[in-house]
Motif scaffolding. Sequence first.
Motif, short mmCIF file in Angstrom:
data_model
loop_
_atom_site.label_atom_id
_atom_site.label_comp_id
_atom_site.label_asym_id
_atom_site.label_seq_id
_atom_site.Cartn_x
_atom_site.Cartn_y
_atom_site.Cartn_z
N HIS A 134 0.84 -1.19 0.00
CA HIS A 134 0.00 0.00 0.00
C HIS A 134 0.88 1.25 0.00
O HIS A 134 2.11 1.16 0.13
N TYR A 135 0.27 2.39 -0.15
CA TYR A 135 0.99 3.66 -0.11
C TYR A 135 0.58 4.44 1.14
O TYR A 135 -0.59 4.43 1.53
N VAL A 136 1.56 5.08 1.74
CA VAL A 136 1.30 5.93 2.90
C VAL A 136 1.27 7.38 2.42
O VAL A 136 2.28 7.89 1.90
N VAL A 137 0.12 8.01 2.56
CA VAL A 137 -0.08 9.38 2.08
C VAL A 137 0.00 10.34 3.26
O VAL A 137 -0.78 10.23 4.21
N CYS A 138 0.95 11.25 3.21
CA CYS A 138 1.16 12.19 4.32
C CYS A 138 0.36 13.47 4.11
O CYS A 138 0.45 14.10 3.04
N TYR A 139 -0.41 13.82 5.10
CA TYR A 139 -1.23 15.04 5.14
C TYR A 139 -2.44 14.97 4.19
O TYR A 139 -2.41 14.30 3.16
N HIS A 140 -3.46 15.68 4.60
CA HIS A 140 -4.67 15.82 3.78
C HIS A 140 -4.62 17.20 3.12
O HIS A 140 -4.78 18.23 3.77
N PHE A 151 -5.68 6.61 -6.77
CA PHE A 151 -5.44 5.32 -6.11
C PHE A 151 -6.73 4.50 -6.08
O PHE A 151 -6.73 3.29 -6.34
N LYS A 152 -7.83 5.17 -5.74
CA LYS A 152 -9.11 4.45 -5.64
C LYS A 152 -9.55 3.93 -7.01
O LYS A 152 -10.08 2.81 -7.11
N LYS A 153 -9.33 4.72 -8.04
CA LYS A 153 -9.70 4.28 -9.39
C LYS A 153 -8.89 3.06 -9.81
O LYS A 153 -9.40 2.16 -10.49
N ALA A 154 -7.62 3.02 -9.39
CA ALA A 154 -6.74 1.91 -9.76
C ALA A 154 -6.78 0.78 -8.74
O ALA A 154 -6.03 -0.19 -8.87
N HIS A 155 -7.64 0.91 -7.72
CA HIS A 155 -7.77 -0.10 -6.66
C HIS A 155 -6.44 -0.34 -5.94
O HIS A 155 -6.07 -1.47 -5.63
N ILE A 156 -5.72 0.75 -5.70
CA ILE A 156 -4.45 0.69 -4.97
C ILE A 156 -4.72 1.09 -3.52
O ILE A 156 -5.25 2.18 -3.27
N PRO A 157 -4.38 0.25 -2.57
CA PRO A 157 -4.64 0.59 -1.16
C PRO A 157 -3.73 1.71 -0.67
O PRO A 157 -2.58 1.82 -1.11
N PHE A 158 -4.24 2.52 0.24
CA PHE A 158 -3.44 3.62 0.78
C PHE A 158 -3.90 3.94 2.19
O PHE A 158 -5.03 3.64 2.59
N VAL A 159 -3.00 4.55 2.94
CA VAL A 159 -3.29 5.00 4.30
C VAL A 159 -2.97 6.48 4.39
O VAL A 159 -1.85 6.90 4.06
N VAL A 160 -3.93 7.28 4.80
CA VAL A 160 -3.72 8.71 4.95
C VAL A 160 -3.30 9.00 6.39
O VAL A 160 -3.98 8.60 7.34
#
Length: 201
Positions: A134-140, A151-160
Amino acid sequence: MLKKLKKLLHWTSNSKPEYDISPKIYEELKPFRLPIILIILVFLFGTLGYVAIDNVDVFTAFYETGITFTTVGYGEMYPMSDNARIFSIFLIIVGFMVFTLAVGVVIDVIQKGNLLTLLKERRMLYKIARLKKHYVVCYHTKFTIELTNEFKKAHIPFVVVSPEEDLEDIAKKYNYPFFIQAEPHTDIAMKKAHLSSAKGL
């Protein structure tokens, strides 16, 4: 079939979070210890009291203690002696005091809100611990909003990971399935985001 499902959901077999918040949860539960101990002592004292006063069996004494302590008003379970009735009055007073203390503790814990917050975070950490690649996304930010949409379109998991106090509401609004309320680039935040199994930051 199970392996395919895990692959689709990007789950790993190791679902234990890298950062354990159980000690914090146990710390929040400490105020409940005194009321629980007092309730046990009241039941023990009441049961032994009825057995000693009226020589009834343990189950009857325990049941009588329960309905007396909770003041449900079922009446006497057996023909009581006067001494047992006096003992019941004393037990009702003690039970009311213990019950009041227990309610006060519960209200105090709920008002603080720390326990519920920690339980929600613990549930989220276990969900994140199942992710891999998954990808770790820093800051909103506006940029990360666009990035997570891709990411959502490509079904790639991520954590904000972001420090906003209302991050839970933000996550609902922008459909972030996994999020951590913390200052990014700290060791604790990265452990919570399970960076060790992530594909990128």
